[in-house]
Design an enzyme around this catalytic site. Structure first.
Site, PDB file in Angstrom:
ATOM      1  N   PRO A 357      10.827  -1.317 -28.170  1.00 55.83           N
ATOM      2  CG  PRO A 357      10.074  -1.825 -30.323  1.00 55.83           C
ATOM      3  CD  PRO A 357      11.306  -1.461 -29.556  1.00 55.83           C
ATOM      4  CG  ASP A 531      13.262  -5.357 -29.831  1.00 53.94           C
ATOM      5  OD1 ASP A 531      12.362  -4.762 -30.444  1.00 53.94           O
ATOM      6  OD2 ASP A 531      14.459  -5.007 -29.854  1.00 53.94           O
ATOM      7  CG  HIS A 532       6.044  -5.676 -31.305  1.00 57.73           C
ATOM      8  ND1 HIS A 532       5.941  -6.831 -32.051  1.00 57.73           N
ATOM      9  CD2 HIS A 532       4.782  -5.199 -31.231  1.00 57.73           C
ATOM     10  CE1 HIS A 532       4.687  -7.030 -32.414  1.00 57.73           C
ATOM     11  NE2 HIS A 532       3.959  -6.050 -31.928  1.00 57.73           N
ATOM     12  NE  ARG A 533      13.843  -2.475 -31.890  1.00 61.29           N
ATOM     13  CZ  ARG A 533      15.039  -2.020 -31.511  1.00 61.29           C
ATOM     14  NH1 ARG A 533      15.579  -0.980 -32.123  1.00 61.29           N
ATOM     15  NH2 ARG A 533      15.696  -2.610 -30.524  1.00 61.29           N
ATOM     16  CB  ILE A 535       9.663 -11.327 -31.207  1.00 57.51           C
ATOM     17  CG1 ILE A 535      11.075 -11.910 -31.177  1.00 57.51           C
ATOM     18  CG2 ILE A 535       8.629 -12.375 -30.827  1.00 57.51           C
ATOM     19  CD1 ILE A 535      11.612 -12.143 -29.789  1.00 57.51           C
TER      20      ILE A 535
END
Length: 559
Positions: A357, A531-533, A535
């Protein structure tokens, strides 16, 4: 004061059933109604919940053990003494809801009362605990001949998956439900033309079911139901009949995969379509390790074709087939094969974009002083090309030290983060054959001139096609610079298994307010994809601001 109490098996229909999954371990903190273990009878999979909140002190069973009503599953140190009295009764009162499916199968009362003149009878849902539950699978079709106790459909509650069996032998005349419908106790699920009035009675069930194996449409299901009469002897105190052995791929073709609610929930968390996972458990049952293994394989192989020409990417994301167009119908064309590097990098980029993501944080760095110093450094070292990239590498290393979560990798399960104590920086290099990313190792231990020399060497190796696998492995963070070409901003794709990448565009002279007036400053656009998972946005913004400050004052690079 807290005390240790027993968590017991609730009413599960009288027969001993095997434990197929332990969902807690010693030391775990559990809430009331949190699942402790999963049991599996011939007709249902059920999870046994904790009767009270507390801490697991001892697990009394292991996978493969067979347990009965009242068996001790675990010792739990309860949060308070107020619940001590009902501790042994709570599992029966609260966890028994999923259990009636197997027990109620032999003869649902409403079916007898609804018989018509032609022998067609209604099959109703037995007691399933009061709440409506969804139908996840229809196991028969109109015209099928079914035997007594043969499964008709599967229901799935929050705590259990249960099959509803036929209360008598006969032919299915009409189905009253479809997959996705929610049903409650006494809901009509099918109309079955009974083989005879004696069919519902236990003594006549065996001869009535005998001809069923000859029916070509459902031989496997009749075979699975044949042991049903033997269960009556178990209720009478005789020896327990072993669980029915069956192959899930034969019994349930093109149906909902055979997996417990806990495994289904785990698969949903990872975005995995369980229909694509091959089960290794008893009867083809899908286990937690099967889901994790499928994800690991998907990450290693990238996109792959599936049935019907669709593409399965990562966790079961089915995309439409790629459009096939005859472009020659519209004009002159020329076909040119992709290079080997383009094929490899293309597959990796497609996987990374589909499975990570992405979010991109944009910022600008004032590099007016940095650029002046860089030019002076170049004049003093004419045999060495000192590019802006060497300063960006030093600034990135400083930022990774300040924000270690960016110097990390997420494992294939998405549950563990590996933090790295070294600083290897990948540099995207454009070559005639495509993009490659060689790695400069231990960038934190090298000065600007050392980095400039190594950057020149590794870039030449890339253009000469002399890079080795070792030259392109072990990176912690990547930099993709388009500063020598142009552009104001872009979204670089994270290079898995890294969690972030910095994109650099062309610096431009802009008027910047200094508190008194607008002054010309050289501004460098920065594009940080992450990576939004791993950060969140606030951390990414702080990283970008810190990086801009490092580049804005070259003295900070010495700290």
């Amino acid at each position: 004061m807290a005390d240790v109490k027993e968590a017991l098996v609730p009413d599960i229909g009288g027969n001993a059933v095997p434990v197929i999954e332990i969902m807690v371990k010693v030391g775990d903190r559990v809430e009331k109604d949190q699942s402790l273990v999963t049991l599996e009878s011939d007709k249902a999979t059920m999870e046994v919940p904790a009767p009270f909140a507390g801490t697991i002190k001892e697990v009394k069973v292991k996978v493969g053990d067979e347990v009965n009503e009242g068996s001790v599953i675990a010792l739990v140190e309860a949060d308070g003494a107020a619940e001590a009295k009902p501790a042994a009764e709570a599992p029966k009162a609260e966890a028994a809801a999923p259990a009636p499916a197997p027990a109620a199968a032999p003869a649902p009362a409403p079916a007898k009362a609804a018989a018509s003149a032609d022998g067609t009878k209604e099959v109703r849902v037995p007691d399933i605990g009061g709440s409506a539950v969804p139908v996840i699978e229809i196991m028969v079709k109109v015209g099928d001949t079914v035997a007594k106790d043969q499964s008709l459909l599967t229901l799935e509650s929050d705590k259990a998956t249960m099959e509803i069996p036929a209360p008598f032998a006969g032919v299915v005349k009409e189905l009253k439900v479809k997959v996705g419908d929610e049903v409650s106790q006494d809901a009509v699920i099918a109309l079955i033309e009974a083989e005879g009035e004696a069919a519902p009675a236990a003594p006549a069930a065996a001869p009535a079911a005998a001809p069923a194996p000859a029916v070509s449409e459902a031989p496997k299901r009749v075979e699975a139901a044949a042991p049903a009469p033997a269960r009556a002897s178990t209720d009478a105190g005789g020896p327990r009949t072993p669980p029915v052995s069956f192959d899930a791929s034969v019994v349930m073709p093109e149906q909902v995969p055979y997996a417990s609610p806990a495994v289904r929930a785990f698969a949903r968390e990872l975005g995995v379509d369980v229909s694509q996972v091959k089960g290794t458990g008893r009867g083809g049952r899908i286990q937690r390790d099967d889901v994790a293994g499928w994800v690991k394989h998907a990450l290693a192989s990238g996109a792959r074709p599936v049935e019907g020409g669709a593409i399965a990417v990562g966790g079961g994301l089915n995309l439409l087939p790629w459009p096939k167009v005859d472009f020659s119908k519209f004009g002159e064309i020329e076909e040119k094969p992709l290079s080997r590097i383009q094929k490899i990098s293309g597959a990796n980029l497609a996987r990374n974009w589909a499975m990570i993501p992405h979010v991109t944080q944009h910022d600008e760095a004032d590099i007016t002083e940095l650029e002046a110093f860089r030019k002076k450094l170049g004049e003093e070292n004419k045999d060495l090309k000192v590019t802006p990239l060497v300063f960006q590498i030093k600034a990135v290393v400083a930022a990774l030290k300040k924000f270690p979560q960016f110097n990390a990798s997420l494992d294939v399960t998405g549950e563990k983060l590996t933090l790295k104590k070294y600083f290897h920086i990948g540099i995207a290099v454009d070559t005639p054959d495509g993009l490659v990313v060689p790695v400069i190792r231990d960038a934190d231990k090298k000065g600007l001139l050392d980095l400039a020399a190594e950057l020149g060497e590794i870039s030449k190796k890339a253009r000469d096609k002399k890079l080795t696998a070792n030259d392109m492995s072990g990176g912690c963070f990547s930099i993709s610079s388009l500063g020598g070409i142009g552009g104001t901003a872009f979204t670089p794709i994270v290079n898995a298994p890294e969690v972030a990448i910095l994109g650099v565009s062309k610096a431009q002279m802009k008027p910047v307010w200094n508190g008194k007036e607008f002054a010309p400053r050289l501004m460098l656009p920065l594009s940080l994809s992450y990576d939004h998972r791993v950060i969140d946005g606030a951390l990414a913004a702080r990283f970008a601001v810190f990086l801009a400050n490092q580049l804005g004052d070259i003295r900070r690079l010495l700290l």
